[in-house]
Scaffold this motif. Structure first.
Motif, PDB file in Angstrom:
ATOM      1  N   VAL A 329       0.826  -1.210   0.000  1.00  0.00           N
ATOM      2  CA  VAL A 329       0.000   0.000   0.000  1.00  0.00           C
ATOM      3  C   VAL A 329       0.860   1.261   0.000  1.00  0.00           C
ATOM      4  N   PHE A 330       2.192   1.071  -0.052  1.00  0.00           N
ATOM      5  CA  PHE A 330       3.113   2.209  -0.087  1.00  0.00           C
ATOM      6  C   PHE A 330       4.178   1.966  -1.158  1.00  0.00           C
ATOM      7  N   PHE A 331       4.675   3.027  -1.719  1.00  0.00           N
ATOM      8  CA  PHE A 331       5.838   2.944  -2.616  1.00  0.00           C
ATOM      9  C   PHE A 331       6.556   4.290  -2.618  1.00  0.00           C
ATOM     10  N   CYS A 332       7.824   4.244  -2.923  1.00  0.00           N
ATOM     11  CA  CYS A 332       8.604   5.471  -3.051  1.00  0.00           C
ATOM     12  C   CYS A 332       9.768   5.198  -3.989  1.00  0.00           C
ATOM     13  N   ALA A 333      10.314   6.274  -4.548  1.00  0.00           N
ATOM     14  CA  ALA A 333      11.381   6.127  -5.534  1.00  0.00           C
ATOM     15  C   ALA A 333      12.629   5.519  -4.901  1.00  0.00           C
TER      16      ALA A 333
END
Length: 368
Positions: A329-333
């Protein structure tokens, strides 16, 4: 016994000397034959001898705009290197009354093959057998960008296209879309269109490409997700703005679908820039942007925004229709600058990923 006498041959009649009149009559005959030969050569040259010169950069094109008269056509044909003998074509065109009421010019783009003679060129223009143009529909974020894009590739009434795109009743009646969702109609890619294309016909061609994309199989996939084609396109527009990496698109689509199922806000940064007209001009989202009062602010409003923030490519649409199955439910570069993302199921893991990324940004600032 005496032999019978054979009849003697009749003497040839004396030849009359050729009179002066007969001599000049023969001279006149051969002169006439020579003139006919010369005339035949001139007629052949006028009608059939190649007049379109070979171009080094591909085929030559003639563009005739709607309402163009014969003089404008001649001006286009007189461009350097197109016709070897423009005067001869002009003579033949006037003899056949090209451009007259009974033999009008037809607008369009015409391919002029090298070696084409005057008669074949004239027949081509009289027939109106124009070419289609390979129109490339590129992604756009805001509706006013579309008429400018179309006007650079086609002879199109951009003012009329603006009016149609702003006419909510027309859009709903013809395409079942309103002024916010009509951007889902435009799927970037190539279309074959006539160079002079009316604004309404342009939209109909775009709609036909949209229908071809949304096959029965794709509609079945959308139904499985409990989404309409419009909703799929809205989510795909966000996915497209989040990443350019093809393998990450289904993963990010899965993240947003998980948030929707759990009733969480999407919290998609690109949706904050759209109402600020910052898409395409800004790369970073600031905390103050999260306070923008707009239905496109997915930090303040749950669910999908009312319309797409860009026109998604088919790959982004298919990424939403066939998302990766996971619990993220989360992502980041990623901090390596590869353009890929790190994914997390918990906020604690997400904070670690975000801290690593921020550390890289701080290191780059020090190096500068």
């Amino acid at each position: 016994m005496t032999e019978p006498l054979l009849p003697s041959a009749a003497p040839e009649p004396p030849r009359e000397p050729v009179s002066g009149w007969a001599f000049w009559r023969q001279v006149a005959f051969w002169v006439m034959m020579a003139l006919l030969a010369l005339a035949g050569t001139a007629v052949y040259r006028l009608l059939y001898q190649p007049n379109i010169t070979a171009a080094v950069d591909g085929p030559a094109y003639l563009y005739i705009r709607p309402g163009a008269d014969l003089d404008e056509v001649f001006d286009s044909l007189r461009q350097p290197g197109l016709l070897a003998r423009p005067v001869e074509f002009g003579v033949l065109a006037h003899l056949r009354d090209l451009g007259a009421k009974d033999n009008p010019t037809h607008p369009g783009r015409y391919t002029l093959p090298a070696g084409l003679g005057n008669l074949d060129l004239l027949r081509l223009l009289e027939s109106g057998r124009q070419d289609t143009v390979a129109f490339t529909l590129k992604p756009f974020h805001y509706l006013p960008q579309l008429p400018r894009q179309a006007g650079r590739q086609l002879y199109l009434d951009t003012t009329q296209l603006h009016k149609l795109l702003a006419d909510n009743a027309y859009l709903v009646g013809r395409y079942g879309l309103d002024t916010a969702t009509v951007r889902t109609l435009f799927i970037p890619g190539k279309l074959r269109l006539f160079w002079p294309t009316p604004a309404a016909a342009f939209l109909d061609s775009v709609a036909a490409r949209h229908r071809r994309f949304w096959t029965v199989a794709r509609r079945r996939q959308a139904n499985f997700l409990k989404m309409s084609p419009v909703q799929v396109a809205v989510l795909a527009s966000i996915v497209q703005r989040e990443t350019a990496q093809p393998t990450d698109k289904p993963l990010i689509a899965g993240v947003y679908l998980n948030r929707l199922r759990q009733g969480q806000p999407l919290q998609a940064d690109p949706t904050l820039l759209w109402p600020l007209h910052g898409l395409g001009t800004r790369k970073r989202v600031l905390n103050v942007d999260k306070k923008v009062d707009s239905p496109y602010n997915t930090y303040r409003h749950k669910g999908l925004p009312p319309g797409p923030i860009t026109t998604p490519f088919p790959q982004a649409l298919d990424a939403v229709l066939r998302p990766a199955q996971h619990k993220y439910v989360f992502f980041c570069a990623r901090p390596d600058g590869s353009g890929y993302s790190d994914f997390a199921e918990t906020f604690a893991q997400h904070k670690l990923n975000a801290r690593r990324y921020q550390h890289r940004l701080d290191s780059l600032k020090v190096l500068k």
